[in-house]
Design an enzyme around this catalytic site. Structure first.
Site, short mmCIF file in Angstrom:
data_model
loop_
_atom_site.label_atom_id
_atom_site.label_comp_id
_atom_site.label_asym_id
_atom_site.label_seq_id
_atom_site.Cartn_x
_atom_site.Cartn_y
_atom_site.Cartn_z
N SER A 193 49.51 28.33 23.98
CA SER A 193 49.74 28.60 22.56
C SER A 193 50.06 30.07 22.30
O SER A 193 50.61 30.41 21.27
CB SER A 193 48.50 28.21 21.76
OG SER A 193 47.41 29.01 22.17
N TYR B 286 46.04 26.79 18.47
CA TYR B 286 46.12 25.33 18.53
C TYR B 286 44.73 24.70 18.31
O TYR B 286 44.62 23.56 17.88
CB TYR B 286 46.60 24.88 19.92
CG TYR B 286 48.07 24.95 20.19
CD1 TYR B 286 48.96 25.61 19.33
CD2 TYR B 286 48.60 24.34 21.34
CE1 TYR B 286 50.32 25.65 19.62
CE2 TYR B 286 49.95 24.38 21.62
CZ TYR B 286 50.80 25.04 20.77
OH TYR B 286 52.14 25.08 21.05
N GLY B 287 43.70 25.46 18.68
CA GLY B 287 42.36 24.89 18.83
C GLY B 287 41.71 24.35 17.58
O GLY B 287 40.76 23.58 17.64
N ASN C 290 43.88 24.72 27.85
CA ASN C 290 42.92 23.60 27.88
C ASN C 290 43.13 22.67 26.70
O ASN C 290 42.99 21.45 26.81
CB ASN C 290 41.49 24.14 27.83
CG ASN C 290 41.10 24.91 29.07
OD1 ASN C 290 40.48 24.37 29.96
ND2 ASN C 290 41.46 26.18 29.14
N THR C 291 43.47 23.26 25.55
CA THR C 291 43.63 22.48 24.32
C THR C 291 44.83 21.53 24.42
O THR C 291 44.73 20.34 24.12
CB THR C 291 43.81 23.45 23.13
OG1 THR C 291 42.73 24.39 23.14
CG2 THR C 291 43.86 22.74 21.81
N GLU D 124 44.63 37.36 20.45
CA GLU D 124 46.07 37.40 20.14
C GLU D 124 46.44 38.71 19.42
O GLU D 124 47.56 39.20 19.57
CB GLU D 124 46.46 36.22 19.24
CG GLU D 124 46.59 34.90 19.96
CD GLU D 124 47.80 34.82 20.90
OE1 GLU D 124 48.92 35.14 20.48
OE2 GLU D 124 47.59 34.43 22.07
N CYS E 43 38.77 27.99 27.74
CA CYS E 43 40.00 28.32 26.99
C CYS E 43 40.63 29.48 27.75
O CYS E 43 39.93 30.43 28.12
CB CYS E 43 39.66 28.74 25.56
SG CYS E 43 41.05 29.51 24.67
N THR E 44 41.94 29.40 27.97
CA THR E 44 42.57 30.40 28.85
C THR E 44 42.65 31.79 28.22
O THR E 44 42.94 32.76 28.92
CB THR E 44 43.98 29.92 29.27
OG1 THR E 44 44.74 29.62 28.10
CG2 THR E 44 43.88 28.68 30.16
N HIS E 45 42.39 31.89 26.93
CA HIS E 45 42.33 33.22 26.30
C HIS E 45 41.06 33.98 26.71
O HIS E 45 41.06 35.21 26.77
CB HIS E 45 42.33 33.10 24.78
CG HIS E 45 43.67 32.87 24.16
ND1 HIS E 45 44.33 31.67 24.23
CD2 HIS E 45 44.48 33.71 23.47
CE1 HIS E 45 45.48 31.76 23.59
NE2 HIS E 45 45.60 32.99 23.11
#
Ligand code: DGL
Length: 261
Positions: A13, A44-45, A77-78, A155, A186-188
């Site tokens: 995202s 997105y989450g 992941n989302t 972000e 979550c990849t963030h």
């Protein structure tokens, strides 16, 4: 069909999937990667599952329409929770690899230990996650820890700001001293792993699934005889009209080491 010098497309995202791309480049240094961050639609989450699925398909169509792609890595992941089965069915010829919270890794490292999973609301509410959790529940406690607002801070390039520290301290305070492992689902989140580790202390192992996804991508490419041993290259594109996301993504791609992953 596909050729070795086609691209590996990596999608998230926003900038989060860069944490996976860093691992991919370690195990596949000779590949051409195109990274797409759908930052105009992030996060997105907190969306509905249908919205995440539609945005994921739109992103994949954009990537496969513009680049010769031999493999797709859903570094989110989302999006994996919401759409991976549908993507595999729709792109049945393509190598499609997703990412899911590294609960198995945490359970292997800490038999019987308590595990926290930090992830988006979508990831934690999808059936896929409950199935994963039920496999490892047994005699341990698995805590679901949603973190709404954290993706937005990352972000915005504020991973190291006081605002993010305050957010994380508040979120994690109830878990200090309770967890043997915390999975970053979550990849963030790996971009703030160093801050999380400092809050939880050395008694909690902080893990994420990027490495496993990278290894699985390599395994799938090798099995299809599609491994490239070229110069290695990364192109970064985004759905935002300004170049801010791509700039941040480049910085995070280079600086990952400082963030402890
Ligand atoms: N990086 C994504 C993940 O791994 C989601 C971030 C978002 O909420 O957009 O879940």
């Amino acid at each position: 069909m596909y050729s070795k010098n086609d691209y590996i497309a990596v999608f998230d995202s926003g900038v989060g999937g860069i944490s996976v791309l860093r691992q991919l480049r370690k195990v596949l240094p000779g590949e051409r990667f195109v990274y797409y961050g759908d930052s105009a639609n992030a996060p997105y989450g907190s969306r509905s599952t249908e919205e995440v699925r539609a945005l994921t398909f739109a992103a994949v169509e954009r990537l496969t329409g513009r680049f010769p792609v031999k493999a797709l890595v859903v570094a989110c992941n989302t999006a994996t929770a919401a759409a991976i089965e549908d993507l595999r069915a729709n792109y049945s010829d393509l190598i499609v690899v997703g990412i899911e919270p590294a609960v198995k890794l945490a359970a292997d490292h800490h038999p019987g230990g308590n595990i926290g999973v930090m992830a988006t609301q979508v990831t934690l509410r999808e059936e896929k996650f409950d199935l994963l959790m039920n496999r490892f529940n047994g005699d341990r406690t698995i805590y679901k820890i949603p973190a709404p607002g954290l993706v937005e801070l990352i972000e915005a390039g504020k991973g190291d700001c006081e605002e993010t520290q305050v957010f994380l301290r508040r979120l994690l305070a109830p878990y200090i001293g309770k967890l043997d492992a915390l999975v970053l689902g979550c990849t963030h989140y790996p971009f703030v792993k160093h801050n999380i580790q400092a809050i939880l202390g050395p008694g909690t192992e902080v893990l994420h699934g990027g490495e496993g996804t990278a290894r699985e991508t390599k395994r799938r490419l090798a099995a299809a005889d599609l491994l490239e041993r070229g110069e290695g290259r990364v192109e970064i594109i985004s759905s935002s009209s300004d170049g801010a996301m791509a700039e941040l993504a480049k910085r995070l791609l280079e600086q990952g080491g400082r963030h402890g992953f």
